[in-house]
Design a protein around this motif. Structure first.
Motif, PDB file in Angstrom:
ATOM      1  N   SER A  51      66.061 115.538  46.060  1.00 49.83           N
ATOM      2  CA  SER A  51      66.026 114.278  46.711  1.00 49.83           C
ATOM      3  C   SER A  51      65.356 113.586  45.791  1.00 49.83           C
ATOM      4  O   SER A  51      65.195 113.031  45.426  1.00 49.83           O
ATOM      5  CB  SER A  51      65.752 114.320  48.078  1.00 49.83           C
ATOM      6  OG  SER A  51      64.703 115.562  47.859  1.00 49.83           O
ATOM      7  N   GLU A  52      63.877 115.342  45.601  1.00 46.74           N
ATOM      8  CA  GLU A  52      62.883 114.478  44.341  1.00 46.74           C
ATOM      9  C   GLU A  52      63.544 113.881  42.647  1.00 46.74           C
ATOM     10  O   GLU A  52      63.298 112.784  42.458  1.00 46.74           O
ATOM     11  CB  GLU A  52      61.800 115.471  44.640  1.00 46.74           C
ATOM     12  CG  GLU A  52      60.896 115.614  45.434  1.00 46.74           C
ATOM     13  CD  GLU A  52      59.735 116.888  45.462  1.00 46.74           C
ATOM     14  OE1 GLU A  52      59.916 116.218  43.861  1.00 46.74           O
ATOM     15  OE2 GLU A  52      59.792 117.141  46.486  1.00 46.74           O
ATOM     16  N   VAL A  53      64.427 115.046  42.570  1.00 51.24           N
ATOM     17  CA  VAL A  53      64.929 114.518  41.109  1.00 51.24           C
ATOM     18  C   VAL A  53      66.000 113.156  40.824  1.00 51.24           C
ATOM     19  O   VAL A  53      65.711 113.234  39.743  1.00 51.24           O
ATOM     20  CB  VAL A  53      65.513 115.885  40.579  1.00 51.24           C
ATOM     21  CG1 VAL A  53      65.941 115.487  39.428  1.00 51.24           C
ATOM     22  CG2 VAL A  53      64.804 117.001  40.374  1.00 51.24           C
ATOM     23  N   LEU A  54      66.715 113.616  41.752  1.00 48.45           N
ATOM     24  CA  LEU A  54      67.588 112.533  41.786  1.00 48.45           C
ATOM     25  C   LEU A  54      66.833 110.824  41.962  1.00 48.45           C
ATOM     26  O   LEU A  54      67.988 109.819  41.692  1.00 48.45           O
ATOM     27  CB  LEU A  54      68.472 112.288  41.958  1.00 48.45           C
ATOM     28  CG  LEU A  54      69.261 113.650  41.551  1.00 48.45           C
ATOM     29  CD1 LEU A  54      70.781 114.039  42.757  1.00 48.45           C
ATOM     30  CD2 LEU A  54      69.900 113.761  40.491  1.00 48.45           C
ATOM     31  N   GLY A  55      65.411 110.335  42.858  1.00 46.68           N
ATOM     32  CA  GLY A  55      64.980 109.780  43.150  1.00 46.68           C
ATOM     33  C   GLY A  55      65.343 109.643  45.064  1.00 46.68           C
ATOM     34  O   GLY A  55      65.366 109.805  45.621  1.00 46.68           O
ATOM     35  N   SER A  56      63.216 109.106  44.381  1.00 49.99           N
ATOM     36  CA  SER A  56      62.824 107.804  45.417  1.00 49.99           C
ATOM     37  C   SER A  56      63.292 108.948  46.808  1.00 49.99           C
ATOM     38  O   SER A  56      62.888 108.129  48.168  1.00 49.99           O
ATOM     39  CB  SER A  56      63.217 107.377  46.045  1.00 49.99           C
ATOM     40  OG  SER A  56      64.628 106.768  46.299  1.00 49.99           O
ATOM     41  N   GLN A  58      65.410 111.149  48.364  1.00 49.63           N
ATOM     42  CA  GLN A  58      66.612 111.240  48.858  1.00 49.63           C
ATOM     43  C   GLN A  58      68.050 111.047  48.086  1.00 49.63           C
ATOM     44  O   GLN A  58      67.169 110.962  47.029  1.00 49.63           O
ATOM     45  CB  GLN A  58      67.182 109.377  49.852  1.00 49.63           C
ATOM     46  CG  GLN A  58      67.360 108.645  49.365  1.00 49.63           C
ATOM     47  CD  GLN A  58      67.399 106.964  50.167  1.00 49.63           C
ATOM     48  OE1 GLN A  58      67.263 107.864  51.442  1.00 49.63           O
ATOM     49  NE2 GLN A  58      67.058 105.976  50.003  1.00 49.63           N
ATOM     50  N   PRO A  60      70.217 109.946  45.985  1.00 48.85           N
ATOM     51  CA  PRO A  60      71.056 108.156  46.137  1.00 48.85           C
ATOM     52  C   PRO A  60      72.338 108.718  46.356  1.00 48.85           C
ATOM     53  O   PRO A  60      73.198 108.828  45.560  1.00 48.85           O
ATOM     54  CB  PRO A  60      70.686 108.162  45.010  1.00 48.85           C
ATOM     55  CG  PRO A  60      70.592 109.855  43.630  1.00 48.85           C
ATOM     56  CD  PRO A  60      69.938 111.160  44.822  1.00 48.85           C
ATOM     57  N   GLU A  61      72.787 107.655  46.228  1.00 41.79           N
ATOM     58  CA  GLU A  61      73.957 107.119  46.445  1.00 41.79           C
ATOM     59  C   GLU A  61      75.158 107.547  45.283  1.00 41.79           C
ATOM     60  O   GLU A  61      74.703 106.954  44.067  1.00 41.79           O
ATOM     61  CB  GLU A  61      74.319 105.271  46.523  1.00 41.79           C
ATOM     62  CG  GLU A  61      75.725 104.970  47.374  1.00 41.79           C
ATOM     63  CD  GLU A  61      75.861 103.694  46.836  1.00 41.79           C
ATOM     64  OE1 GLU A  61      77.624 103.122  46.910  1.00 41.79           O
ATOM     65  OE2 GLU A  61      75.107 102.719  47.261  1.00 41.79           O
TER      66      GLU A  61
END
Length: 70
Positions: A51-56, A58, A60-61
């Motif tokens: 969730s941190e590595v891939l974005g904000s 959560q 991501p879609e």
């Protein structure tokens, strides 16, 4: 290809090849590692703290573009 996410440990795994493969692990950094199979073929990608590595904060879609259905 199969993508799985384990919310309990916040880990994402992208399996590119099905079946059993003997792999070596190539650690890119503390969060991302690649599973490399025979012939230097990329079998899968593991992302910890996804969730941190891939974005904000959560996961991501995921959008698939220009893929043909088989």
């Amino acid at each position: 290809m199969k993508i799985t996410y384990d919310a309990e440990v916040d880990a994402l795994y992208i399996r590119l090849l099905e079946g059993d493969h003997e792999c070596r692990v190539l650690q890119l950094n503390d969060e991302i590692s690649l599973n490399i199979g025979a012939g230097e073929v990329l079998v899968g990608i593991e992302v910890l703290d996804a969730s941190e590595v891939l974005g904000s904060g959560q996961v991501p879609e995921i959008v698939l573009e220009k893929l043909k259905a088989s």
